[in-house]
Design a protein around this motif. Structure first.
Motif, mmCIF file in Angstrom:
data_model
loop_
_atom_site.group_PDB
_atom_site.id
_atom_site.type_symbol
_atom_site.label_atom_id
_atom_site.label_comp_id
_atom_site.label_asym_id
_atom_site.label_seq_id
_atom_site.Cartn_x
_atom_site.Cartn_y
_atom_site.Cartn_z
ATOM 1 N N PHE A 19 1.012 -1.235 -0.028
ATOM 2 C CA PHE A 19 -0.049 0.160 0.130
ATOM 3 C C PHE A 19 0.654 0.966 0.153
ATOM 4 O O PHE A 19 1.635 1.349 0.986
ATOM 5 C CB PHE A 19 -0.950 0.308 1.157
ATOM 6 N N CYS A 20 1.134 2.108 -1.168
ATOM 7 C CA CYS A 20 1.930 3.289 -0.909
ATOM 8 C C CYS A 20 1.286 4.269 -1.826
ATOM 9 O O CYS A 20 0.248 4.255 -2.573
ATOM 10 C CB CYS A 20 3.151 2.583 -1.920
ATOM 11 N N GLY A 21 1.727 5.353 -1.323
ATOM 12 C CA GLY A 21 1.294 6.609 -1.906
ATOM 13 C C GLY A 21 2.567 7.581 -1.664
ATOM 14 O O GLY A 21 3.358 7.576 -0.711
ATOM 15 N N MET A 22 2.602 8.406 -2.628
ATOM 16 C CA MET A 22 3.711 9.485 -2.480
ATOM 17 C C MET A 22 3.362 11.063 -3.201
ATOM 18 O O MET A 22 2.605 10.725 -4.331
ATOM 19 C CB MET A 22 4.969 8.955 -3.389
ATOM 20 N N SER A 23 3.563 11.682 -2.387
ATOM 21 C CA SER A 23 3.217 13.259 -3.009
ATOM 22 C C SER A 23 4.601 13.835 -3.466
ATOM 23 O O SER A 23 5.303 14.067 -2.533
ATOM 24 C CB SER A 23 2.471 13.925 -1.837
ATOM 25 N N ILE A 24 4.575 14.254 -4.429
ATOM 26 C CA ILE A 24 5.488 15.091 -5.094
ATOM 27 C C ILE A 24 5.325 16.563 -5.479
ATOM 28 O O ILE A 24 4.140 16.668 -5.822
ATOM 29 C CB ILE A 24 6.288 14.230 -6.270
ATOM 30 N N GLY A 25 6.194 17.456 -5.067
ATOM 31 C CA GLY A 25 5.833 18.765 -5.461
ATOM 32 C C GLY A 25 5.733 19.704 -4.378
ATOM 33 O O GLY A 25 5.982 19.547 -3.211
ATOM 34 N N TYR A 26 5.166 20.739 -4.557
ATOM 35 C CA TYR A 26 4.914 21.645 -3.334
ATOM 36 C C TYR A 26 3.346 22.089 -3.401
ATOM 37 O O TYR A 26 2.497 21.894 -4.338
ATOM 38 C CB TYR A 26 5.223 23.294 -4.233
ATOM 39 N N GLU A 27 3.026 22.113 -2.332
ATOM 40 C CA GLU A 27 1.624 22.735 -1.816
ATOM 41 C C GLU A 27 0.861 23.874 -2.480
ATOM 42 O O GLU A 27 1.916 24.793 -2.795
ATOM 43 C CB GLU A 27 1.370 22.910 -0.329
ATOM 44 N N ASP A 28 -0.031 23.969 -3.326
ATOM 45 C CA ASP A 28 -0.675 24.932 -3.993
ATOM 46 C C ASP A 28 -1.473 25.574 -2.815
ATOM 47 O O ASP A 28 -2.615 25.143 -2.233
ATOM 48 C CB ASP A 28 -1.483 24.435 -4.932
ATOM 49 N N ALA A 29 -1.166 26.711 -2.261
ATOM 50 C CA ALA A 29 -1.950 27.305 -1.101
ATOM 51 C C ALA A 29 -3.205 28.108 -1.678
ATOM 52 O O ALA A 29 -4.123 28.232 -0.758
ATOM 53 C CB ALA A 29 -0.869 28.393 -0.550
ATOM 54 N N ALA A 30 -3.252 28.275 -2.682
ATOM 55 C CA ALA A 30 -4.559 28.616 -3.396
ATOM 56 C C ALA A 30 -5.795 27.589 -3.359
ATOM 57 O O ALA A 30 -6.762 27.785 -3.372
ATOM 58 C CB ALA A 30 -4.706 29.091 -4.845
ATOM 59 N N VAL A 31 -5.270 26.420 -3.211
ATOM 60 C CA VAL A 31 -6.374 25.171 -3.107
ATOM 61 C C VAL A 31 -6.758 24.949 -1.504
ATOM 62 O O VAL A 31 -5.994 24.535 -1.106
ATOM 63 C CB VAL A 31 -6.064 23.888 -3.894
ATOM 64 N N PRO A 32 -7.958 25.366 -1.519
ATOM 65 C CA PRO A 32 -8.621 25.096 0.201
ATOM 66 C C PRO A 32 -8.836 23.537 0.130
ATOM 67 O O PRO A 32 -9.350 22.818 -0.473
ATOM 68 C CB PRO A 32 -9.706 25.662 0.089
ATOM 69 N N TYR A 33 -8.309 22.685 1.412
ATOM 70 C CA TYR A 33 -8.569 21.656 1.826
ATOM 71 C C TYR A 33 -8.046 21.353 3.132
ATOM 72 O O TYR A 33 -7.337 22.121 3.738
ATOM 73 C CB TYR A 33 -7.679 20.496 0.824
ATOM 74 N N ALA A 34 -8.675 20.429 3.638
ATOM 75 C CA ALA A 34 -8.416 20.100 5.197
ATOM 76 C C ALA A 34 -7.073 19.386 5.231
ATOM 77 O O ALA A 34 -6.549 18.660 4.632
ATOM 78 C CB ALA A 34 -9.348 19.058 5.862
ATOM 79 N N HIS A 35 -6.178 19.917 6.272
ATOM 80 C CA HIS A 35 -5.175 19.397 6.289
ATOM 81 C C HIS A 35 -5.128 18.280 7.424
ATOM 82 O O HIS A 35 -5.820 18.539 8.392
ATOM 83 C CB HIS A 35 -3.859 20.574 7.142
ATOM 84 N N THR A 36 -4.621 17.131 7.290
ATOM 85 C CA THR A 36 -4.535 16.083 8.041
ATOM 86 C C THR A 36 -3.051 15.925 8.805
ATOM 87 O O THR A 36 -1.963 16.235 8.237
ATOM 88 C CB THR A 36 -5.088 14.789 7.660
ATOM 89 N N GLY A 37 -3.076 15.266 10.144
ATOM 90 C CA GLY A 37 -1.872 14.869 10.786
ATOM 91 C C GLY A 37 -1.217 13.815 10.125
ATOM 92 O O GLY A 37 -1.683 13.069 9.207
ATOM 93 N N ARG A 38 -0.046 13.300 10.206
ATOM 94 C CA ARG A 38 0.760 12.493 9.920
ATOM 95 C C ARG A 38 1.363 11.560 11.055
ATOM 96 O O ARG A 38 1.726 11.831 12.006
ATOM 97 C CB ARG A 38 1.977 12.664 8.847
#
Length: 50
Positions: A19-38
């Motif tokens: 089970f894998c997932g990877m986020s690559i890049g930078y956060e787009d501050a203009a896109v609203p979304y809920a931040h979750t803990g890690r």
């Protein structure tokens, strides 16, 4: 979606699935979304081999 492809390359032991997932890049501050803990890496990842 890519679990079988990764499994073919990594060949995990019988009985384990990947089970894998990877986020690559930078956060787009203009896109609203809920931040979750890690969770700590030690709780979520198992390194095999070495």
């Amino acid at each position: 979606m890519y679990r079988r492809t990764v499994t073919d390359v990594v060949s995990p032991p019988e009985g384990l699935i990947l089970f894998c997932g990877m986020s690559i890049g930078y956060e787009d501050a203009a896109v609203p979304y809920a931040h979750t803990g890690r969770a700590p890496l030690t709780e979520t990842v198992t390194f095999l081999g070495g």
